[in-house]
Design a protein around this motif. Structure first.
Motif, short mmCIF file in Angstrom:
data_model
loop_
_atom_site.label_atom_id
_atom_site.label_comp_id
_atom_site.label_asym_id
_atom_site.label_seq_id
_atom_site.Cartn_x
_atom_site.Cartn_y
_atom_site.Cartn_z
N ALA A 181 0.84 -1.20 0.00
CA ALA A 181 0.00 0.00 0.00
C ALA A 181 0.87 1.24 0.00
O ALA A 181 1.94 1.28 0.60
N ASP A 218 -15.51 -7.51 -1.96
CA ASP A 218 -16.03 -6.71 -0.85
C ASP A 218 -14.92 -6.36 0.14
O ASP A 218 -14.74 -5.19 0.53
N GLN A 219 -14.15 -7.35 0.56
CA GLN A 219 -13.09 -7.12 1.53
C GLN A 219 -12.01 -6.20 0.98
O GLN A 219 -11.50 -5.31 1.69
N THR A 220 -11.64 -6.40 -0.28
CA THR A 220 -10.58 -5.59 -0.89
C THR A 220 -11.02 -4.14 -1.03
O THR A 220 -10.25 -3.21 -0.72
N ARG A 224 -13.25 -2.52 0.70
CA ARG A 224 -13.35 -1.89 2.02
C ARG A 224 -11.97 -1.58 2.62
O ARG A 224 -11.81 -0.59 3.33
N SER A 225 -10.98 -2.41 2.34
CA SER A 225 -9.68 -2.23 2.98
C SER A 225 -8.72 -1.34 2.18
O SER A 225 -7.84 -0.71 2.77
N LYS A 226 -8.89 -1.26 0.86
CA LYS A 226 -7.91 -0.56 0.04
C LYS A 226 -8.42 0.71 -0.62
O LYS A 226 -7.64 1.64 -0.86
N HIS A 227 -9.69 0.77 -0.97
CA HIS A 227 -10.20 1.93 -1.70
C HIS A 227 -10.27 3.14 -0.76
O HIS A 227 -10.79 3.04 0.35
N GLU A 286 -23.15 2.82 1.25
CA GLU A 286 -22.78 1.49 1.72
C GLU A 286 -23.98 0.55 1.64
O GLU A 286 -23.84 -0.63 1.29
N THR A 327 -6.05 3.28 -4.87
CA THR A 327 -5.67 3.08 -3.46
C THR A 327 -5.26 4.38 -2.77
O THR A 327 -4.81 4.35 -1.63
#
Length: 446
Positions: free
Chosen positions: A26, A71-73, A75-78, A87, A405
């Motif tokens: 990141a 979904d996980q990606t 939420r964690s990276k964007h 949401e 990102t």
């Protein structure tokens, strides 16, 4: 191992490669400048993408495994996943796809996953299988969908009226919900109905996409109803061919390609300048957001302004699809610091739908630091742009999710930087070799 590898033994190696690559580290959010934002950063972007398997109604059930990863990606990276949607809307779409995907064929599953990614932003897309493309290049002008390039040169200049009996307006209405975009210009930049696309992995309107949407019954061929330049109508049957070589064969380096007008014909030159003695204008064209050629062009500009050869500058950024915003600091500073340029009517900036990524960021800085008049079309990305795309392998399909990102978090809420003078591009002008936006800039007086 997920999905496609269970159906296709040949996909096994691809799935292993995607799983092994992993994502790029990141970006340091404390950095003051964004690096090259026009290319995905992850090493997984080098992984080959599997060709779509033969149709099977069971494949969608396997692809549903990718929903959790997406979904996980996101939420964690964007940096702002729910900027263009809520949401609740995102969660609702996930729930919808969990119900619809199990019964989907491969092409239906592809467009369903695209419809989820489409809730994000202009810098997001689903990198889909290479597949085939129809041997034409299409462009959505203000006056319709037209063929701007083709293996069969006799098709160039024709307007597309329908595909397999579905009107082009109805085709467009079905494709639009698959395009991730901050605004209308972002949608227009991605619209196409052949699969030939400057962002070659995005492939909006490819035969497989049209098939997945139910527009065509066979992804290997389709009938295009057209109106030729002489106003005669015809229906031509086009067969899909391997998409990769077409970009080179048809010289596709952007959304709009051709031998005229000059700005389009010279779009592959990183920087070029021209002195218009008649209008006393210094034309400064930047087609690549990197420093190459910028210092020399600024020197030429300053000389022309100082000796009176020019009293205005037209900066053309319409065909700069991205690059590095940090390398454009000298350009912005050179324009902002020259008082003979940075004044009402002294600087006109041509902008358009292809100003993705770093280009929008540079336009935002020009808007902030200069008194420029913007002409053309709105930028395809929001003023507080999302940058630094990363490519993430999806375990079930072997496809890849590409999302930004990083963001400056400037707080500018505008979904686009709008032109002060709007000049929608038309096919009538383009095929006549006329640059209406440049003409408007030359004629402009404050």
């Amino acid at each position: 191992m997920g999905g496609w590898s269970r159906l296709l033994p040949g996909a096994l190696a691809v799935g292993c490669l995607v799983a092994a690559c992993g994502a790029a580290p990141a970006r340091d959010q404390g950095a003051t400048r964004a690096p090259d934002a026009s290319r995905p950063a992850s090493s997984s972007s080098a992984a080959p993408t599997p060709a779509p398997p033969s149709a099977s109604p069971a494949v969608g059930a396997l692809l549903a495994e990718d929903l959790d990863v997406i979904d996980q990606t996101v939420r964690s990276k964007h940096p702002g996943p729910f900027t263009n949607t809520t949401e609740a809307g995102w969660v609702a779409k996930l729930a919808e796809l969990r119900t619809s995907l199990p019964a989907a064929t491969p092409d239906e599953a592809m467009v369903q996953l695209q419809s989820l990614v489409a809730l994000l932003d202009t810098h997001s897309y689903l990198a889909v299988p290479p597949g085939g493309s129809f041997p034409i290049v299409t462009h959505r002008f203000a006056d319709g969908f037209f063929i701007t390039g083709a293996v069969d040169a006799s098709l160039v200049g024709s307007r597309i009226d329908a595909i397999d009996g579905t009107t082009i307006d109805a085709v467009e209405a079905k494709i639009r919900p698959l395009i991730a975009a901050d605004n209308e210009s972002g949608k227009l930049d991605a619209l196409g109905v052949s699969g030939v696309d400057p962002e070659s992995e995005r492939r909006m309107g490819s035969p497989n996409v049209l098939h997945g949407l139910g527009i065509i019954g066979d992804p290997t061929a389709a009938s295009f109803s057209i109106t030729r330049p002489d106003a005669t109508t015809a229906t031509v049957r086009l067969e899909a061919v391997p998409g990769g070589p077409l970009n080179d064969q048809l010289s596709v380096t952007g959304g709009l390609n051709g031998d005229a007008p000059t700005a389009v014909a010279r779009r592959n030159e990183a920087v070029w300048t021209e002195l218009d003695a008649k209008h006393k204008v210094f034309l400064f064209s930047v087609n690549d957001m990197h420093e190459t050629g910028i210092p020399e062009a600024l020197t030429q500009m300053a000389k022309a302004i100082a000796d009176g050869s020019a009293n205005r500058v037209i900066l053309d950024l319409r065909y700069a699809r991205g690059g590095s915003s940090s390398e454009m600091d000298g350009l912005v500073a050179g324009l902002a610091s020259n008082k003979r340029v940075n004044r009402p009517g002294g600087l006109l900036v041509l902008i358009g739908r292809e100003d993705v990524s770093a280009s929008t960021t540079v336009i935002a800085e020009l808007d902030k630091q200069t008194r420029a008049i913007f002409m053309g079309e709105a930028t395809p990305a929001r003023a507080d742009n999302f940058l630094n795309p990363e490519s993430i392998g999806l375990p079930a399909s072997g496809w890849r999710l590409v999302i930004p990102t990083y963001s400056w978090h400037t707080g500018d809420p505008r979904p686009a930087i709008d032109p002060d003078v709007a000049v929608p591009p038309t096919a009538a002008d383009f095929f006549a070799g006329r640059d209406a936006t440049l003409e408007a800039a030359l004629a402009y007086r404050p």
